[in-house]
Enzyme design. Structure first.
Site, PDB file in Angstrom:
ATOM      1  N   HIS A  54       0.827  -1.208   0.000  1.00  0.00           N
ATOM      2  CA  HIS A  54       0.000   0.000   0.000  1.00  0.00           C
ATOM      3  C   HIS A  54       0.865   1.263   0.000  1.00  0.00           C
ATOM      4  O   HIS A  54       1.246   1.762   1.052  1.00  0.00           O
ATOM      5  CB  HIS A  54      -0.911  -0.022   1.227  1.00  0.00           C
ATOM      6  CG  HIS A  54      -2.001   0.999   1.219  1.00  0.00           C
ATOM      7  ND1 HIS A  54      -3.193   0.816   1.883  1.00  0.00           N
ATOM      8  CD2 HIS A  54      -2.104   2.220   0.652  1.00  0.00           C
ATOM      9  CE1 HIS A  54      -3.963   1.883   1.718  1.00  0.00           C
ATOM     10  NE2 HIS A  54      -3.308   2.757   0.981  1.00  0.00           N
ATOM     11  N   HIS A  56       1.399   5.251  -2.131  1.00  0.00           N
ATOM     12  CA  HIS A  56       0.908   6.240  -3.103  1.00  0.00           C
ATOM     13  C   HIS A  56       2.127   6.969  -3.647  1.00  0.00           C
ATOM     14  O   HIS A  56       2.657   7.872  -2.992  1.00  0.00           O
ATOM     15  CB  HIS A  56      -0.027   7.243  -2.425  1.00  0.00           C
ATOM     16  CG  HIS A  56      -1.257   6.619  -1.835  1.00  0.00           C
ATOM     17  ND1 HIS A  56      -2.465   6.550  -2.500  1.00  0.00           N
ATOM     18  CD2 HIS A  56      -1.480   6.019  -0.632  1.00  0.00           C
ATOM     19  CE1 HIS A  56      -3.372   5.952  -1.742  1.00  0.00           C
ATOM     20  NE2 HIS A  56      -2.801   5.622  -0.588  1.00  0.00           N
ATOM     21  N   PHE A  57       2.610   6.564  -4.831  1.00  0.00           N
ATOM     22  CA  PHE A  57       3.796   7.196  -5.391  1.00  0.00           C
ATOM     23  C   PHE A  57       3.437   8.372  -6.311  1.00  0.00           C
ATOM     24  O   PHE A  57       4.310   8.977  -6.920  1.00  0.00           O
ATOM     25  CB  PHE A  57       4.704   6.168  -6.074  1.00  0.00           C
ATOM     26  CG  PHE A  57       5.574   5.393  -5.102  1.00  0.00           C
ATOM     27  CD1 PHE A  57       5.553   5.662  -3.732  1.00  0.00           C
ATOM     28  CD2 PHE A  57       6.424   4.390  -5.553  1.00  0.00           C
ATOM     29  CE1 PHE A  57       6.355   4.950  -2.835  1.00  0.00           C
ATOM     30  CE2 PHE A  57       7.243   3.676  -4.661  1.00  0.00           C
ATOM     31  CZ  PHE A  57       7.201   3.953  -3.311  1.00  0.00           C
ATOM     32  N   ARG A  58       2.127   8.678  -6.445  1.00  0.00           N
ATOM     33  CA  ARG A  58       1.659   9.971  -6.967  1.00  0.00           C
ATOM     34  C   ARG A  58       1.883  10.234  -8.444  1.00  0.00           C
ATOM     35  O   ARG A  58       1.668  11.365  -8.876  1.00  0.00           O
ATOM     36  CB  ARG A  58       2.302  11.131  -6.186  1.00  0.00           C
ATOM     37  CG  ARG A  58       2.166  11.068  -4.664  1.00  0.00           C
ATOM     38  CD  ARG A  58       0.750  11.104  -4.236  1.00  0.00           C
ATOM     39  NE  ARG A  58       0.593  11.361  -2.785  1.00  0.00           N
ATOM     40  CZ  ARG A  58      -0.513  11.040  -2.121  1.00  0.00           C
ATOM     41  NH1 ARG A  58      -1.544  10.464  -2.731  1.00  0.00           N
ATOM     42  NH2 ARG A  58      -0.609  11.313  -0.836  1.00  0.00           N
ATOM     43  N   ASN A  88      -5.290   6.515  -6.819  1.00  0.00           N
ATOM     44  CA  ASN A  88      -5.795   7.901  -6.733  1.00  0.00           C
ATOM     45  C   ASN A  88      -4.779   8.913  -7.271  1.00  0.00           C
ATOM     46  O   ASN A  88      -4.435   9.868  -6.614  1.00  0.00           O
ATOM     47  CB  ASN A  88      -6.216   8.239  -5.295  1.00  0.00           C
ATOM     48  CG  ASN A  88      -5.098   8.036  -4.281  1.00  0.00           C
ATOM     49  OD1 ASN A  88      -4.152   7.298  -4.531  1.00  0.00           O
ATOM     50  ND2 ASN A  88      -5.214   8.694  -3.138  1.00  0.00           N
ATOM     51  N   GLU A 138      -6.981   0.630  -3.727  1.00  0.00           N
ATOM     52  CA  GLU A 138      -7.920   0.596  -2.670  1.00  0.00           C
ATOM     53  C   GLU A 138      -9.236   1.164  -3.198  1.00  0.00           C
ATOM     54  O   GLU A 138      -9.262   2.239  -3.786  1.00  0.00           O
ATOM     55  CB  GLU A 138      -7.425   1.346  -1.417  1.00  0.00           C
ATOM     56  CG  GLU A 138      -7.045   2.800  -1.664  1.00  0.00           C
ATOM     57  CD  GLU A 138      -6.522   3.498  -0.413  1.00  0.00           C
ATOM     58  OE1 GLU A 138      -7.303   3.718   0.527  1.00  0.00           O
ATOM     59  OE2 GLU A 138      -5.317   3.806  -0.396  1.00  0.00           O
ATOM     60  N   HIS A 231      -5.392  -0.459   5.842  1.00  0.00           N
ATOM     61  CA  HIS A 231      -5.161   0.427   7.001  1.00  0.00           C
ATOM     62  C   HIS A 231      -6.224   0.368   8.115  1.00  0.00           C
ATOM     63  O   HIS A 231      -6.837   1.374   8.457  1.00  0.00           O
ATOM     64  CB  HIS A 231      -4.943   1.878   6.573  1.00  0.00           C
ATOM     65  CG  HIS A 231      -5.865   2.442   5.523  1.00  0.00           C
ATOM     66  ND1 HIS A 231      -7.223   2.301   5.568  1.00  0.00           N
ATOM     67  CD2 HIS A 231      -5.608   3.184   4.413  1.00  0.00           C
ATOM     68  CE1 HIS A 231      -7.748   2.924   4.527  1.00  0.00           C
ATOM     69  NE2 HIS A 231      -6.800   3.468   3.810  1.00  0.00           N
ATOM     70  N   ASP A 299       0.740   2.616   3.601  1.00  0.00           N
ATOM     71  CA  ASP A 299      -0.097   3.721   3.124  1.00  0.00           C
ATOM     72  C   ASP A 299       0.775   4.985   2.949  1.00  0.00           C
ATOM     73  O   ASP A 299       0.346   6.088   3.276  1.00  0.00           O
ATOM     74  CB  ASP A 299      -1.266   3.985   4.082  1.00  0.00           C
ATOM     75  CG  ASP A 299      -2.356   4.852   3.459  1.00  0.00           C
ATOM     76  OD1 ASP A 299      -2.301   5.110   2.240  1.00  0.00           O
ATOM     77  OD2 ASP A 299      -3.263   5.268   4.208  1.00  0.00           O
TER      78      ASP A 299
HETATM   79  N1  LIG Z   1      -4.449   7.699   3.906  1.00  0.00           N
HETATM   80  C1  LIG Z   1      -4.537   8.968   3.609  1.00  0.00           C
HETATM   81  O1  LIG Z   1      -4.825   9.765   4.487  1.00  0.00           O
HETATM   82  N2  LIG Z   1      -4.293   9.440   2.368  1.00  0.00           N
HETATM   83  C2  LIG Z   1      -4.052   8.680   1.178  1.00  0.00           C
HETATM   84  C3  LIG Z   1      -5.292   8.073   0.631  1.00  0.00           C
HETATM   85  C4  LIG Z   1      -5.826   6.912   1.445  1.00  0.00           C
HETATM   86  O2  LIG Z   1      -5.174   5.875   1.571  1.00  0.00           O
HETATM   87  O3  LIG Z   1      -6.925   7.007   1.983  1.00  0.00           O
HETATM   88  C5  LIG Z   1      -3.434   9.631   0.131  1.00  0.00           C
HETATM   89  O4  LIG Z   1      -3.379   9.218  -1.046  1.00  0.00           O
HETATM   90  O5  LIG Z   1      -2.993  10.731   0.471  1.00  0.00           O
HETATM   91 ZN   LIG Z   2      -7.145   4.717   2.157  1.00  0.00          ZN
HETATM   92 ZN   LIG Z   3      -3.920   4.624   0.790  1.00  0.00          ZN
END
Ligand SMILES: NC(=O)N[C@@H](CC(=O)O)C(=O)O
Ligand SMILES: [Zn+2]
Ligand SMILES: [Zn+2]
Length: 448
Positions: A54, A56-58, A88, A138, A231, A299
């Site tokens: 999990h 988020h490498f954006r 996302n 997710e 999470h 995450d």
């Molecule tokens: N966990 C978070 O607070 N943020 C995550 C998105 C997510 O996993 O809900 C994000 O992409 O910034």
């Molecule tokens: Zn999430």
């Molecule tokens: Zn996430």
């Protein structure tokens, strides 16, 4: 490559020979072969490379926060050899074209990767599920960063479509109808660390998580689906996931931080689901220690310091973590909170088996040569400025961590903390931080 005298998590001291990216032999007393690179592990701990299911490498869309290059360097420097990117981004990974585009960016990665597909009202299940997804997810049951929250009807359709193709579903489980709106009139404090982020924790209630998990697992059962709850932040949520036949993950921030830390973290401690009470944190910690929780994943959700320097209701949610996960878990092991085998299982063996990555997660002949070497006598304090993510801060500033000396992905050294031969253009006396070196970006998709 021949790694000599490595201590495995179960205490055995062995030599490990790799060839063509694969582990060939694991036994003691192996003789070096001609031309073989030899690494003397000196009885340091050799763990299978962690699989962070999990992150988020954006990329694409938010490259100012992170990219596959920077995020995966951070992973490598934290002993993580496989990462799974979440949908996302911009565009969101909700159709085949967006998946293909992201896969091209991901080829910059220093570590192996999986790519998840996401669900929105405008997703295209046909083309998306045609691609080699790591998982569907997710899937957001409430809005978080990216505002991809969907209703239960669409969730049911998505679960059915994924299950038809044998694809597991990972779920962000919070029920926004159960958020406590009254908190919005509380005293919000200032910005950044001055913000009263406890309001965020009070707003996104523990009950909202438990209820959404109950619903998600019952939809999963109705479709005979494989559901993984992302999470989980509460003991109630973990129990609901496990008793409903789902697997679950806990993030380092829910394991090591609580609402008691928000006074110093402010918005740097705002994430979804939010930090919980100290009592709940301890109960979650127990469930990780006793094996109830299946995996740890980070995450990793980087946002810039400037973005976080806002009020509690405006700052983005999320904290970085891919580089500090194994270091924190090992420091806690060194303090006697759990065994090294638990760390190995939570970060490597279990994610590999849950998500069906058959070649990873174990140091045995035939598996990918993914591992990291740790000196358990070298606990140090985590410092945001020495981490390799684009994110310049960490919510774990000052906490103990045990970082890897060496990280190997399919037989290639991707990170070396104190290279035996320092790069010639660096005068070792001029650097006060330990020298370090990255290899080549060798990352591949773990699903073909
Ligand atoms: N966990 C978070 O607070 N943020 C995550 C998105 C997510 O996993 O809900 C994000 O992409 O910034
Ligand atoms: Zn999430
Ligand atoms: Zn996430």
């Amino acid at each position: 490559m021949l790694i000599q005298d490595a201590t495995l998590a179960d205490g055995r001291v062995v030599d490990v020979r790799t060839k063509d990216g694969t582990i060939k032999t694991v036994q003691s007393g192996l003789d070096p072969q001609d031309g073989e690179r030899i690494i003397d592990a000196d009885e340091k701990l050799l763990l299978p490379g962690a699989i962070d299911a999990h992150v988020h490498f954006r990329q694409p869309g938010f490259e100012h926060k992170e990219t596959f290059e920077t995020g995966s360097r951070s992973a490598a420097a934290g002993g993580v050899t496989t990462i799974v990117d979440q949908p996302n981004t911009e565009p969101p990974t909700t159709d085949g074209g967006a998946f293909d585009q992201k896969a091209r960016f991901a080829s910059d990665s220093y570590v192996d990767f999986g790519i998840n597909g996401g669900v929105t009202e405008s997703w295209d299940p046909e083309s998306l599920l045609d691609r080699p997804l790591f998982a569907l997810g997710e899937v957001f049951l409430a809005d978080s960063t990216g505002e991809m929250g969907i209703d239960l009807e669409l969730f049911g359709e998505a679960v059915a479509a994924a299950t038809d193709r044998g694809v597991p579903v990972t779920v962000h489980a919070e029920d926004a109808t159960m958020f406590d709106e009254s908190q919005q009139s509380g005293d919000a404090g200032g910005i950044g660390i001055e913000a009263n982020t406890d309001l965020w924790s009070a707003y996104r209630t523990a009950a909202a998580e438990e209820a959404a998990i109950e619903r998600a697992v019952s939809v999963g059962q109705a479709h005979n689906a494989q559901i993984h709850i992302a999470h989980t932040s509460t003991p109630e949520g973990i129990d609901a996931a496990v008793s409903g036949g789902a697997t679950c993950e806990v993030c380092p921030h829910h394991l090591f931080l609580s609402r008691d830390d928000l006074g110093s973290l402010g918005t740097f401690g705002r994430m979804n689901p939010p930090l919980r009470s100290e009592a709940r944190r301890q109960a979650v910690f127990e469930k990780v220690a006793d094996g109830t929780v299946d995996i740890i994943a980070t995450d990793h959700a980087p946002h810039t310091e400037t973005e976080k320097q806002q009020g509690v209701w405006d700052a983005p949610s999320g904290v970085p973590g891919v580089e500090t996960m194994v270091p924190l878990l090992l420091a806690a092991a060194a303090e006697g909170h759990w065994s090294l085998e638990r760390v190995r299982d939570l970060t490597a063996a279990n994610p590999a088996s849950i998500f069906g990555i058959e070649t990873k997660g174990t140091i045995e002949p035939g598996y990918d040569a993914d591992f990291a070497l740790y000196d358990l006598s070298r606990t140090e304090q985590i410092r945001g400025e020495t981490l390799h993510t684009k994110c310049t801060w960490t919510p774990f500033e000052g906490m103990d961590g045990i970082f890897p000396e060496l990280t190997v992905v399919r037989g290639s050294i991707v990170y070396e903390r104190n290279p035996i031969a320092p790069p010639i253009d660096i005068d070792i006396d001029d650097v006060d931080a330990p020298s370090e070196r990255f290899g080549d970006p060798v990352g591949q998709n773990v699903r073909q």
